[in-house]
Design an enzyme around this catalytic site. Sequence first.
Site, PDB file in Angstrom:
ATOM      1  N   GLY A  13       4.710   4.292   1.070  1.00 34.87           N
ATOM      2  CA  GLY A  13       5.247   4.014   2.400  1.00 34.87           C
ATOM      3  C   GLY A  13       6.338   4.985   2.845  1.00 34.87           C
ATOM      4  O   GLY A  13       6.368   5.389   4.009  1.00 34.87           O
ATOM      5  N   ASN A  14       7.215   5.396   1.901  1.00 36.56           N
ATOM      6  CA  ASN A  14       8.341   6.236   2.329  1.00 36.56           C
ATOM      7  C   ASN A  14       7.917   7.656   2.675  1.00 36.56           C
ATOM      8  O   ASN A  14       8.666   8.394   3.281  1.00 36.56           O
ATOM      9  CB  ASN A  14       9.464   6.243   1.268  1.00 36.56           C
ATOM     10  CG  ASN A  14       9.037   6.936  -0.001  1.00 36.56           C
ATOM     11  OD1 ASN A  14       7.862   6.914  -0.368  1.00 36.56           O
ATOM     12  ND2 ASN A  14       9.972   7.570  -0.676  1.00 36.56           N
ATOM     13  N   LYS A 130      -2.325 -10.234   0.244  1.00 40.16           N
ATOM     14  CA  LYS A 130      -1.572  -9.090   0.785  1.00 40.16           C
ATOM     15  C   LYS A 130      -1.127  -9.377   2.221  1.00 40.16           C
ATOM     16  O   LYS A 130      -1.963  -9.497   3.124  1.00 40.16           O
ATOM     17  CB  LYS A 130      -2.478  -7.859   0.745  1.00 40.16           C
ATOM     18  CG  LYS A 130      -1.756  -6.557   0.916  1.00 40.16           C
ATOM     19  CD  LYS A 130      -2.726  -5.391   0.795  1.00 40.16           C
ATOM     20  CE  LYS A 130      -2.072  -4.071   1.115  1.00 40.16           C
ATOM     21  NZ  LYS A 130      -1.060  -3.658   0.167  1.00 40.16           N
ATOM     22  N   LYS A 214      -3.808   1.098  -2.379  1.00 40.00           N
ATOM     23  CA  LYS A 214      -3.972   2.553  -2.463  1.00 40.00           C
ATOM     24  C   LYS A 214      -3.740   3.082  -3.878  1.00 40.00           C
ATOM     25  O   LYS A 214      -4.274   4.118  -4.244  1.00 40.00           O
ATOM     26  CB  LYS A 214      -3.068   3.280  -1.468  1.00 40.00           C
ATOM     27  CG  LYS A 214      -1.570   3.186  -1.745  1.00 40.00           C
ATOM     28  CD  LYS A 214      -1.009   4.452  -2.293  1.00 40.00           C
ATOM     29  CE  LYS A 214       0.479   4.415  -2.510  1.00 40.00           C
ATOM     30  NZ  LYS A 214       1.167   3.206  -2.931  1.00 40.00           N
ATOM     31  N   LYS A 276       1.048   0.095  -9.438  1.00 40.81           N
ATOM     32  CA  LYS A 276       1.241   1.515  -9.779  1.00 40.81           C
ATOM     33  C   LYS A 276       1.134   1.726 -11.287  1.00 40.81           C
ATOM     34  O   LYS A 276       0.484   2.652 -11.747  1.00 40.81           O
ATOM     35  CB  LYS A 276       2.617   2.000  -9.307  1.00 40.81           C
ATOM     36  CG  LYS A 276       2.760   1.987  -7.807  1.00 40.81           C
ATOM     37  CD  LYS A 276       4.110   2.549  -7.385  1.00 40.81           C
ATOM     38  CE  LYS A 276       4.525   1.964  -6.045  1.00 40.81           C
ATOM     39  NZ  LYS A 276       3.465   1.885  -5.043  1.00 40.81           N
TER      40      LYS A 276
HETATM   41  P1  ADP Z   1       4.939   2.188  -2.027  1.00 40.99           P
HETATM   42  O1  ADP Z   1       5.014   2.065  -0.551  1.00 40.99           O
HETATM   43  O2  ADP Z   1       5.269   3.547  -2.517  1.00 40.99           O
HETATM   44  O3  ADP Z   1       3.655   1.643  -2.605  1.00 40.99           O
HETATM   45  P2  ADP Z   1       6.342  -0.185  -3.005  1.00 40.99           P
HETATM   46  O4  ADP Z   1       7.515  -0.693  -2.238  1.00 40.99           O
HETATM   47  O5  ADP Z   1       5.054  -0.933  -2.917  1.00 40.99           O
HETATM   48  O6  ADP Z   1       6.178   1.339  -2.596  1.00 40.99           O
HETATM   49  O7  ADP Z   1       6.737  -0.084  -4.561  1.00 40.99           O
HETATM   50  C1  ADP Z   1       7.878   0.643  -5.006  1.00 40.99           C
HETATM   51  C2  ADP Z   1       9.039  -0.313  -5.241  1.00 40.99           C
HETATM   52  O8  ADP Z   1       8.820  -1.120  -6.402  1.00 40.99           O
HETATM   53  C3  ADP Z   1      10.358   0.341  -5.562  1.00 40.99           C
HETATM   54  O9  ADP Z   1      11.016   0.809  -4.411  1.00 40.99           O
HETATM   55  C4  ADP Z   1      11.138  -0.777  -6.264  1.00 40.99           C
HETATM   56  O10 ADP Z   1      11.959  -1.459  -5.334  1.00 40.99           O
HETATM   57  C5  ADP Z   1      10.048  -1.740  -6.731  1.00 40.99           C
HETATM   58  N1  ADP Z   1      10.043  -2.065  -8.158  1.00 40.99           N
HETATM   59  C6  ADP Z   1       9.654  -3.264  -8.647  1.00 40.99           C
HETATM   60  N2  ADP Z   1       9.715  -3.306  -9.984  1.00 40.99           N
HETATM   61  C7  ADP Z   1      10.153  -2.079 -10.381  1.00 40.99           C
HETATM   62  C8  ADP Z   1      10.431  -1.496 -11.674  1.00 40.99           C
HETATM   63  N3  ADP Z   1      10.244  -2.180 -12.801  1.00 40.99           N
HETATM   64  N4  ADP Z   1      10.877  -0.217 -11.706  1.00 40.99           N
HETATM   65  C9  ADP Z   1      11.065   0.482 -10.579  1.00 40.99           C
HETATM   66  N5  ADP Z   1      10.834  -0.016  -9.326  1.00 40.99           N
HETATM   67  C10 ADP Z   1      10.381  -1.285  -9.228  1.00 40.99           C
HETATM   68 MG    MG Z   2       2.932  -0.431  -2.322  1.00 42.31          MG
END
Ligand code: ADP
Ligand code: MG
Length: 314
Positions: A13-14, A130, A214, A276
């Site tokens: 997202g970022n 979701k 994704k 992820k």
């Molecule tokens: P994207 O849009 O890149 O898919 P998400 O917001 O879905 O991003 O996922 C990334 C987020 O997951 C990070 O910004 C963090 O806040 C969160 N997160 C949850 N658990 C963890 C973890 N164990 N280590 C690091 N980040 C984590």
């Molecule tokens: Mg995500």
Amino acid sequence: MAKKKRIVIALGGNALGNTLPEQMKAVKITAKAIVDLIEEGCEVVVAHGNGPQVGMVNNAMIALTHEDKAQPNTPLSVCVAMSQAYIGYDLQNALQEELLNRGITNIPVATMITQVRVDADDPAFQAPSKPIGKFVDYKQAAQMERDFSYIMKEDAGRGYRRVVASPKPVEIIEIGTIRNMVESGDLVIACGGGGIPVIRQGNHLKGASAVIDKDFASCLLAKELDADFLIILTAVEKVALHYGTPEETWLDNVSVAEANQYIKEGHFAPGSMLPKVQAAVSFASSKPGRTALITLLENSRDAIQGKTGTTFHL
Ligand code: ADP
Ligand code: MG
């Protein structure tokens, strides 16, 4: 000459922002990070998410039904297709411009509208999870359930949102074309928003009411293209154990076995970090020599040199 390292990059997202002007700005920074990798001698394939964008398109199409009663509501698969084309348009232009700015004139950039087959029996269809689109109050939520057969759920005290199924990707329909383009040296954007979810009915591909994650779609793309790296770019530099607590520990190098143990122990939040890490583990364990990486967009160059990020290996 050594064979170029093939990298599938999954943008979070970022890397794309939340609004039209935000996306315009964000893709320029994203393009710089991606072209850095190309300058390092890597062959890059780009995949990306679409959370805010598919919500935005979905809301716009609902507004259309209010304005013009003759318009039926737009299927979610079509909303994903629209978001994929819109994001691809901004990304491909930003990438082409950045390449030209650096004097790289021999890499054509193109977005492949990608359909991804899901299984009609995927249990995710029975348990939509979701959230997409804007928050509404109870009355509006009830109305949307009646008008469009949406499933609306209360989201952490902030109101109601539509929830949709997030089935696992099974097959990338356009993989042959994507592979040909990659092999001929094009910079390809594919599997945007996890791909347009479709179900096979004989020769017919029927759009499914779902949004594919994704991270999982990028993992499948990386396996299908026999990539060396799957890089998942997100909002944190590394993956942590005990994330957000005083015992927080950032991970540098993780084996598949260790990662599976950490998953079991519940270190990764479902819907954000868990998919992820699952995608990273799935890719790293699929063949020796395959490496997955999770890091910040702006650190991707350092990360492939092993200087930062969390690396997953067999
Ligand atoms: P994207 O849009 O890149 O898919 P998400 O917001 O879905 O991003 O996922 C990334 C987020 O997951 C990070 O910004 C963090 O806040 C969160 N997160 C949850 N658990 C963890 C973890 N164990 N280590 C690091 N980040 C984590
Ligand atoms: Mg995500």
